[in-house]
Scaffold this motif. Structure first.
Motif, short mmCIF file in Angstrom:
data_model
loop_
_atom_site.label_atom_id
_atom_site.label_comp_id
_atom_site.label_asym_id
_atom_site.label_seq_id
_atom_site.Cartn_x
_atom_site.Cartn_y
_atom_site.Cartn_z
N HIS A 1 0.83 -1.20 0.00
CA HIS A 1 0.00 0.00 0.00
C HIS A 1 0.87 1.26 0.00
CE1 HIS A 1 -3.69 -2.29 0.62
NE2 HIS A 1 -3.03 -3.01 1.51
N ASN A 2 0.27 2.37 -0.36
CA ASN A 2 0.96 3.66 -0.37
C ASN A 2 0.69 4.34 0.97
OD1 ASN A 2 1.62 3.32 -3.19
ND2 ASN A 2 -0.53 3.81 -3.61
N VAL A 3 1.73 4.54 1.76
CA VAL A 3 1.58 5.00 3.14
C VAL A 3 2.19 6.38 3.32
CG1 VAL A 3 2.09 4.49 5.56
CG2 VAL A 3 1.62 2.60 3.97
N PHE A 4 1.43 7.24 4.01
CA PHE A 4 1.89 8.58 4.39
C PHE A 4 1.88 8.64 5.91
CE2 PHE A 4 -0.51 8.71 0.45
CZ PHE A 4 0.40 9.29 -0.43
N LEU A 5 3.06 8.80 6.51
CA LEU A 5 3.20 8.80 7.97
C LEU A 5 3.45 10.23 8.43
CD1 LEU A 5 3.37 7.12 10.58
CD2 LEU A 5 5.78 6.75 10.09
N ILE A 6 2.54 10.75 9.24
CA ILE A 6 2.55 12.17 9.62
C ILE A 6 2.81 12.27 11.11
CG2 ILE A 6 1.18 14.29 9.68
CD1 ILE A 6 -0.48 12.75 7.35
N GLU A 7 3.87 12.99 11.48
CA GLU A 7 4.29 13.11 12.88
C GLU A 7 4.63 14.56 13.18
OE1 GLU A 7 5.24 13.20 16.47
OE2 GLU A 7 4.67 11.19 15.80
N GLN A 8 3.97 15.13 14.21
CA GLN A 8 4.23 16.53 14.53
C GLN A 8 5.61 16.76 15.12
OE1 GLN A 8 1.39 17.88 17.50
NE2 GLN A 8 2.79 17.36 19.12
N GLY A 9 6.20 15.72 15.74
CA GLY A 9 7.51 15.85 16.34
C GLY A 9 8.63 15.62 15.35
N GLU A 10 9.84 15.62 15.89
CA GLU A 10 11.03 15.50 15.06
C GLU A 10 11.49 14.05 14.93
OE1 GLU A 10 13.42 19.55 16.21
OE2 GLU A 10 12.86 18.19 17.85
N ALA A 11 12.35 13.81 13.94
CA ALA A 11 13.08 12.54 13.88
C ALA A 11 13.94 12.43 15.14
CB ALA A 11 13.92 12.48 12.62
N VAL A 12 14.34 11.20 15.47
CA VAL A 12 14.82 10.92 16.82
C VAL A 12 16.08 11.72 17.19
CG1 VAL A 12 16.18 8.87 16.19
CG2 VAL A 12 15.17 9.05 18.47
N ASP A 13 17.00 11.93 16.25
CA ASP A 13 18.22 12.68 16.59
C ASP A 13 17.91 14.13 16.93
OD1 ASP A 13 19.91 10.53 16.35
OD2 ASP A 13 20.44 10.94 14.26
N GLU A 14 17.09 14.77 16.08
CA GLU A 14 16.70 16.16 16.35
C GLU A 14 15.83 16.25 17.60
OE1 GLU A 14 16.34 14.62 13.43
OE2 GLU A 14 17.96 15.59 12.32
N ARG A 15 14.99 15.24 17.79
CA ARG A 15 14.13 15.21 18.97
C ARG A 15 14.96 15.15 20.25
NH1 ARG A 15 10.04 10.23 20.58
NH2 ARG A 15 9.00 11.26 22.33
N GLU A 16 16.02 14.37 20.23
CA GLU A 16 16.89 14.25 21.41
C GLU A 16 17.52 15.60 21.76
OE1 GLU A 16 20.05 11.09 23.27
OE2 GLU A 16 19.96 11.31 21.10
N ILE A 17 17.88 16.37 20.74
CA ILE A 17 18.43 17.71 20.99
C ILE A 17 17.39 18.59 21.68
CG2 ILE A 17 19.27 19.81 19.87
CD1 ILE A 17 20.51 17.98 17.71
N SER A 18 16.15 18.55 21.20
CA SER A 18 15.08 19.34 21.81
C SER A 18 14.83 18.92 23.25
CB SER A 18 13.79 19.20 21.00
OG SER A 18 13.92 19.77 19.73
N VAL A 19 14.84 17.61 23.50
CA VAL A 19 14.59 17.10 24.86
C VAL A 19 15.72 17.52 25.80
CG1 VAL A 19 14.51 14.99 26.24
CG2 VAL A 19 13.12 15.18 24.16
N ASN A 20 16.96 17.40 25.36
CA ASN A 20 18.10 17.78 26.21
C ASN A 20 18.11 19.28 26.49
OD1 ASN A 20 19.08 15.17 26.54
ND2 ASN A 20 20.36 15.27 24.71
N SER A 21 17.70 20.08 25.50
CA SER A 21 17.60 21.53 25.71
C SER A 21 16.56 21.85 26.78
CB SER A 21 17.26 22.23 24.39
OG SER A 21 17.05 23.61 24.59
N PHE A 22 15.46 21.10 26.76
CA PHE A 22 14.42 21.30 27.77
C PHE A 22 14.94 20.93 29.16
CE2 PHE A 22 10.62 19.35 29.96
CZ PHE A 22 10.11 20.56 30.40
#
Length: 520
Positions: A118-139
């Motif tokens: 099937h043709n899948v579109f995956l939509i996520e408001q957050g970041e990919a895990v590496d960028e997300r980790e930077i945001s979490v550590n900044s918090f």
């Protein structure tokens, strides 16, 4: 193959799985008068620790042997062993399927649908895990909260910054499929045999990246930093999606929409309440409790503690009031983190790395919240209830995480010093947690933790309490039928956010089942 359960090997040193298998086979050969050369393809199917009396490894062993049926008939301890296989059939009618949320349920539904063609579109408001980790550590360091990408939101969902537990009380043919997929994406093969498998947040991040690359190889289109904000339906589903980086809006049209929104997507619940049938459900609230890991090891693993991994526990106490106190998401050798996802509200969670080698053990200690405790007239009343106490927790110390020793909590007094330190690596201070908990939750914690002393020695010996823990599950269920249809037959709610699972494995399984229904 055949299998035999409850083969016990006393813990007298640190054993490898190969050593355990050899010792187990030796016992089996001697007891059942078998010949070593007759046994083919021996393997450990499951491994657990039994510490009720002598501390032992309890094993389920599988192997092939001639005349299996004769052996099963002679010894009732033996039974057939066959590994269930999930067959994903290729579709001749590819659909366009949009999935909201890249947590376990969203990722595994995407995986199955993409493998089916099937043709899948995956939509996520957050970041990919590496960028997300930077945001979490900044918090953690500066208090700079990214409301779109944090402990709750981003690639992997809320489970990314956790212990990566893969155990569940639900035993289905899908469990092994999920575990094997995680191994193929980089997890240790130990998770295939451990009764309480875990990955750890460090390895889980690597698995997520490998899973993402595999999905992309199957032509899954992944939209990070994109928030689902609206939709309409006719014969198809028409979505509006906001790019949170530049505030542009894109439109997508799909044959099916899967909602894997997670338990903290509060604004999405408000949107869905206008168009779908939602209902309130029970959930839980409480605190994190923190002990020295050495104390837990000594109590549970006794004289074998030096040869075993960090001890974990799962506790339940039914109280005279009718409430239940229970542990949840216990993190051996882990740390407590500020898991807030909204400005002005405070919630905590626990996490561990794969080695579980930290100084502290922590777990949520939760008390059940029934619908009658909060319901007025809206299926969103549980959200409002959560928000009330999360705001009280935030206001208690102007956003710092409140900590309090158990004895002071019982006496309704603020603590003045830490006895054994804490794993918290964010801003925290002493506060009276009684002021940000419902009274019946506070009294249940006081009574229940004392009772748990009978199960784990020194459990109530003035541990550190850290608040507030309120996101163990969603207070809302999005109604669906046996085919996973919501009140709109084009929309499929799944996972924790839909109110049908709790934890990585059960959420992943929910996503798999939904994808198989759509493919069928």
């Amino acid at each position: 193959m055949i299998k035999i359960s409850n083969i016990q090997i006393k813990v007298s040193k640190s054993f490898s799985n190969d050593e355990l298998l050899k010792l187990a086979l030796k016992k089996i050969i001697k007891k059942y008068h078998l010949k070593e050369q007759e046994i083919k393809n021996p393997q450990i199917i499951k491994k657990s620790i039994d510490a009720r009396y002598d501390v032992c490894y309890s094993l389920i062993i599988g192997f092939s042997i001639a005349n299996e049926d004769k052996l099963i008939k002679k010894y009732p301890e033996f039974s057939k062993y066959k590994k269930d296989i999930i067959e994903i059939k290729k579709t001749f009618n590819p659909l366009n399927v949009s999935i909201i949320g890249a947590g376990p349920s969203g990722l595994f539904s995407a995986l199955v649908l993409a493998e089916a063609g099937h043709n899948v579109f995956l939509i996520e408001q957050g970041e990919a895990v590496d960028e997300r980790e930077i945001s979490v550590n900044s918090f953690f360091k500066n208090g700079n909260l990214n409301p779109y990408s944090n402990i709750q939101f981003g690639e992997g969902g809320a489970g990314t910054f956790s212990d990566g537990k893969l155990n569940t009380n639900v035993n289905t043919i899908y469990n092994q499929y999920v575990l094997e997929k995680f191994v193929s994406f980089g997890a240790s093969s130990e998770i295939l045999v451990d009764t309480k498998p875990h990955i750890g947040t460090d390895i889980l991040k690597k698995c997520l990246k490998n899973l993402r690359h595999y999905l992309e190889s199957l032509n899954v289109k992944i939209y990070f930093n994109h928030k689902f904000i609206d939709y309409t339906t006719d014969l198809k589903v028409h979505l509006k999606v906001l790019n949170v980086k530049d505030n542009s809006i894109i439109s997508l049209t799909s044959d099916k929409l899967i909602l894997a929104i997670g338990h903290s997507a509060k604004d999405t619940y408000h949107l869905l309440n206008k168009t779908l049938l939602l209902e309130p459900k029970p959930f839980s609230m409480g605190v994190r409790i923190e002990h020295l890991q050495e104390e837990i090891n000594t109590s549970l693993h006794k004289e074998a503690k030096d040869y075993l991994p960090a001890a974990s526990y799962k506790l339940v106490e039914h109280l005279p009031s009718g409430r239940t106190l229970y542990s949840f998401c216990m993190c051996p050798g882990g740390e407590v983190v500020n898991a807030s996802s909204e400005q002005g509200h405070l919630v905590v969670n626990g996490m561990s790395y794969s080695a579980r080698s930290g100084k502290y053990a922590n777990s949520a200690m939760l008390v059940n919240i029934e619908v009658d405790d909060y319901y007025n007239n809206s299926p969103l009343d549980g959200l409002y209830f959560q928000e009330k106490y999360e705001k009280l927790a935030y206001d208690l110390l102007d956003g710092k995480v409140p900590v309090q020793h158990y004895d002071d909590f019982c006496n309704n007094e603020k603590s003045t010093k830490l006895i054994n330190g804490t794993s918290l690596n964010c801003q925290y201070d002493f506060g009276n947690l009684n002021e940000c908990l419902p009274q019946y939750v506070a009294s249940s914690l006081v009574e229940g933790i004392q009772k748990l002393e009978k199960k784990i020695k020194n459990f109530s010996n003035n541990p550190l309490l850290i608040g507030l823990e309120s996101r163990s599950s969603s207070p809302i269920r999005i109604k669906r039928d046996d085919e996973f249809h919501s009140s709109n037959p084009l929309i499929y709610p799944i996972g924790e956010g839909a109110g049908y699972s709790g934890g990585i494995i059960t959420s992943a399984i929910d996503g798999i089942k939904c994808a198989l229904k759509i493919n069928k």
